[in-house]
Design an enzyme around this catalytic site. Structure first.
Site, short mmCIF file in Angstrom:
data_model
loop_
_atom_site.label_atom_id
_atom_site.label_comp_id
_atom_site.label_asym_id
_atom_site.label_seq_id
_atom_site.Cartn_x
_atom_site.Cartn_y
_atom_site.Cartn_z
N HIS A 51 -1.85 2.83 -7.09
CA HIS A 51 -2.06 4.09 -7.81
C HIS A 51 -3.54 4.47 -7.89
CE1 HIS A 51 -2.49 1.38 -11.45
NE2 HIS A 51 -3.42 2.27 -11.75
N ASP A 81 2.72 -2.40 -6.70
CA ASP A 81 1.56 -1.55 -6.94
C ASP A 81 0.29 -2.20 -6.38
OD1 ASP A 81 -0.01 0.52 -7.91
OD2 ASP A 81 -0.03 -0.24 -9.97
N SER A 134 -7.36 -0.86 -13.94
CA SER A 134 -6.34 -0.85 -12.89
C SER A 134 -6.88 -1.37 -11.57
CB SER A 134 -5.82 0.57 -12.67
OG SER A 134 -5.09 1.03 -13.76
#
Length: 263
Positions: free
Chosen positions: A79, A121, A211
């Site tokens: 992402h 992810d 992230s």
């Protein structure tokens, strides 16, 4: 605690938060809103020493973390990047804990190869030139998927806060699948046993802008090995651990993607 829906939470991962600290823009948010007031200082962590984690990198302008998988490849979260293919839009900052260090190494991206997204992810970023820095091996078995892990990043130290200038670190304990499934991650169908690892909580966690960074620990020989990738977090909220991609599950896919980028 009122939690946002899965769709709202996933959308927040891709949006840049309009906050700054030390002149650094907050990156893709990896945290859920709706918790209590700001939690004390990654959350509950301390500043990392210069050279302590030389494989850590920062991806700009998206504001994500990552690790050096190879001298010219960064492992991060899917992402945090755009579609597969040539991509020169990213700038990797490495070789320092201080993002404003004039001696920091900065290099542009050349291409991207993405994993499938939640729960896979992960993504690899090919660099325009190799970095002369240590790499972080990834786990290929579940042997190291328990115990206490280390996380590091330049993300916020509380939900809605600002990005950090200096790299921070924290120790997060493994949370078993049953406990994670009983949290609000499980309630919302966001936890995928076998493909994700839960860790942290109780005031110690990754937060917005962390992230893509690695979750790692020492292997049997005392060397760092990556077992997770920061995917989503609750910024230290007591009821919810952080969610990490289980690297060992995707190790074969990551190696295949690396070979394709190097080919």
């Amino acid at each position: 605690m009122q939690l946002p829906s899965k769709n709202i939470k996933r959308a927040s991962l891709l949006g840049a938060v309009a906050l700054t600290v030390f002149g650094l823009a907050a990156g893709p948010a990896s945290a859920r809103a709706g918790g209590p007031g700001p939690v004390t200082s990654v959350v509950g962590g301390t500043r990392a020493a210069e050279g302590e984690f030389p494989f850590m990198v920062r991806l700009g302008p998206v504001g994500c973390g990552g690790s050096l998988y190879a001298k010219d490849l960064v492992l991060t979260a899917a992402h945090c990047v755009e579609a597969d293919g040539p991509d020169s839009s990213l700038t990797v900052t490495a070789g320092t804990v201080d993002l404003k260090n004039p001696g920091a190494v900065r290099v542009k991206s050349a291409a991207v190869r993405k994993g499938p997204g939640v729960p896979g992810d992960w993504a690899l970023v090919k660099l325009a030139e190799p970095l002369r820095l240590p790499t972080l091996p990834i786990a290929s078995t579940v042997e190291y998927d328990r115990g206490d892990f280390t996380v590091a990043g330049w993300g916020t130290t509380s939900f809605g806060g600002g990005q950090q200038r200096y790299l921070r670190k924290a120790t997060v304990p493994f949370v078993d699948d049953a406990t994670c499934a009983a949290s609000s991650w499980g309630d919302e169908g966001d936890f995928y046993p076998g493909r994700q690892i839960c860790a942290g909580g109780q005031g110690v966690d990754v937060c917005d802008g962390d992230s893509g960074g690695p979750m790692f620990r020492k292997d049997g020989a005392g060397r760092w090995i990556q077992v997770g990738i920061v995917s989503e977090s609750a910024c230290g909220h007591a009821d919810d651990p952080g969610l990490y991609v289980r690297v060992s599950t995707y190790a074969r896919d990551i190696r295949k993607a690396a070979a394709q980028l190097e080919g």
